[in-house]
Design an enzyme around this catalytic site. Structure first.
Site, PDB file in Angstrom:
ATOM      1  N   LYS A   1     -87.152 -73.352 -68.571  1.00 38.98           N
ATOM      2  CA  LYS A   1     -87.048 -72.041 -69.224  1.00 38.98           C
ATOM      3  C   LYS A   1     -87.348 -72.200 -70.699  1.00 38.98           C
ATOM      4  O   LYS A   1     -87.197 -73.276 -71.291  1.00 38.98           O
ATOM      5  CB  LYS A   1     -85.654 -71.419 -69.022  1.00 38.98           C
ATOM      6  CG  LYS A   1     -84.472 -72.238 -69.569  1.00 38.98           C
ATOM      7  CD  LYS A   1     -84.204 -72.081 -71.055  1.00 38.98           C
ATOM      8  CE  LYS A   1     -83.034 -72.935 -71.512  1.00 38.98           C
ATOM      9  NZ  LYS A   1     -82.948 -73.023 -73.000  1.00 38.98           N
TER      10      LYS A   1
ATOM     11  N   ASP B   1     -76.109 -72.376 -68.762  1.00 37.29           N
ATOM     12  CA  ASP B   1     -77.477 -72.017 -68.391  1.00 37.29           C
ATOM     13  C   ASP B   1     -77.693 -71.949 -66.885  1.00 37.29           C
ATOM     14  O   ASP B   1     -78.686 -71.378 -66.422  1.00 37.29           O
ATOM     15  CB  ASP B   1     -78.481 -73.022 -68.974  1.00 37.29           C
ATOM     16  CG  ASP B   1     -78.756 -72.790 -70.453  1.00 37.29           C
ATOM     17  OD1 ASP B   1     -78.318 -71.756 -70.984  1.00 37.29           O
ATOM     18  OD2 ASP B   1     -79.419 -73.652 -71.067  1.00 37.29           O
TER      19      ASP B   1
END
Length: 289
Positions: free
Chosen positions: A13, A139
């Site tokens: 990401k 996350d």
């Protein structure tokens, strides 16, 4: 017959922006960010075991199995399901650098939860998997959310986000940044004004990485001048910034050819690569509703 899932992707990401808006009484920082999935991935293989053991089959330098988020995710899923008989062999092929701000370890853990929830038939729904993932790291829930997201809270409050279809050049400056160094720094801005998801640029109008900034960047570049050098160099071609707490640096381009031209000029002291923006997780089909 052994039940397996092979070549399961764990995508990286990028934080298109990352603002620190406050700090909770327990010390956790309040954040706002836009999470962007890209098609650069680690790859994991899974095989169900009949002996109830959870085994990582390969060595990863600097990551002993007992502290690996992949192994911890498998144990946590099994414990939450109340099924101590469940076992798995897991092989992890790393492509994403550790300490790079790309979420590699968290993504590996999320792919483990997705794959083993399917193989073990533990039956957890998406939100339940996200709740399990949050115990492993802030996350992890994003990678279980299944698509790009506007994130708030400590990173766990997620809203779907449409982002531009573009290409990214990512530079690895060659350093690994311990997150604790960044978040404990007295230099860190902790009062950035809160924005709304509606403030974020429409994906059809402009590349969204021009929005906002990364509040962690100023601290990281002071500790690691290699990051500042990479930002300065890549910034000659567009808006360059650091992702997460570092160390990787990225810049967005409308076309793959533009990314290729930049990479041709990349100084040999850095590792760099291109990646395409994705709108959803490549294992989204395994996500239960």
């Amino acid at each position: 017959m052994t039940v397996t899932l092979n070549a399961c992707p764990a995508p990286a990401k990028l934080n298109l922006f990352l603002h620190v808006t406050g700090r909770r009484a327990d010390g956790y920082h309040l954040l706002q960010s836009a999470f962007q999935l890209i098609d650069r991935c680690d790859s994991l293989d899974f095989a169900v075991r009949e002996d109830g053991r959870i085994v990582r089959t390969n060595d990863i330098p600097g990551v002993p199995p007992e502290s690996d988020l992949v192994v911890r995710a498998a144990h946590l899923l099994r414990e939450t399901a109340g099924r101590p008989d469940l076992g798995a062999s897991i092989t992890v092929e790393k492509r994403l650098p550790m300490g790079g701000g790309l979420g590699g370890g968290s993504s590996d853990a999320a792919t483990t939860l997705l794959a083993l929830n399917h193989l073990w038939q533990t039956g957890f729904k998406r939100q339940e998997l996200m709740d399990i993932g949050l115990k492993l790291g802030a996350d992890v829930p994003f990678f279980l959310f299944g698509r790009n997201a506007f994130a708030e809270g400590v990173g766990e409050a997620l809203s779907p986000l449409e982002t531009a279809s573009c290409w990214y050049v990512v530079i690895e400056p060659g350093v690994s940044v311990p997150t604790a160094i960044i978040f404990s720094s007295s230099e860190l801005t902790r009062d950035t004004k809160v924005v709304r998801i509606t403030d974020f640029p429409d994906a059809t109008n402009q590349i969204a990485s021009n929005f906002g900034r990364n509040d962690l960047e100023i601290v990281a570049t002071r500790h690691f001048p290699q990051i500042a050098e990479a930002i300065d160099w890549l910034g000659k071609f567009g808006k360059a910034r650091m992702t997460g707490s570092g160390a990787c640096v990225f810049c967005a381009f409308d076309h793959e050819q533009q990314a290729d031209e930049v990479l041709k000029q990349l100084p040999s002291r850095w590792n760099g690569w291109k990646a395409k923006a994705m709108q959803e997780h490549p294992l989204a089909h395994l996500l239960p509703s």
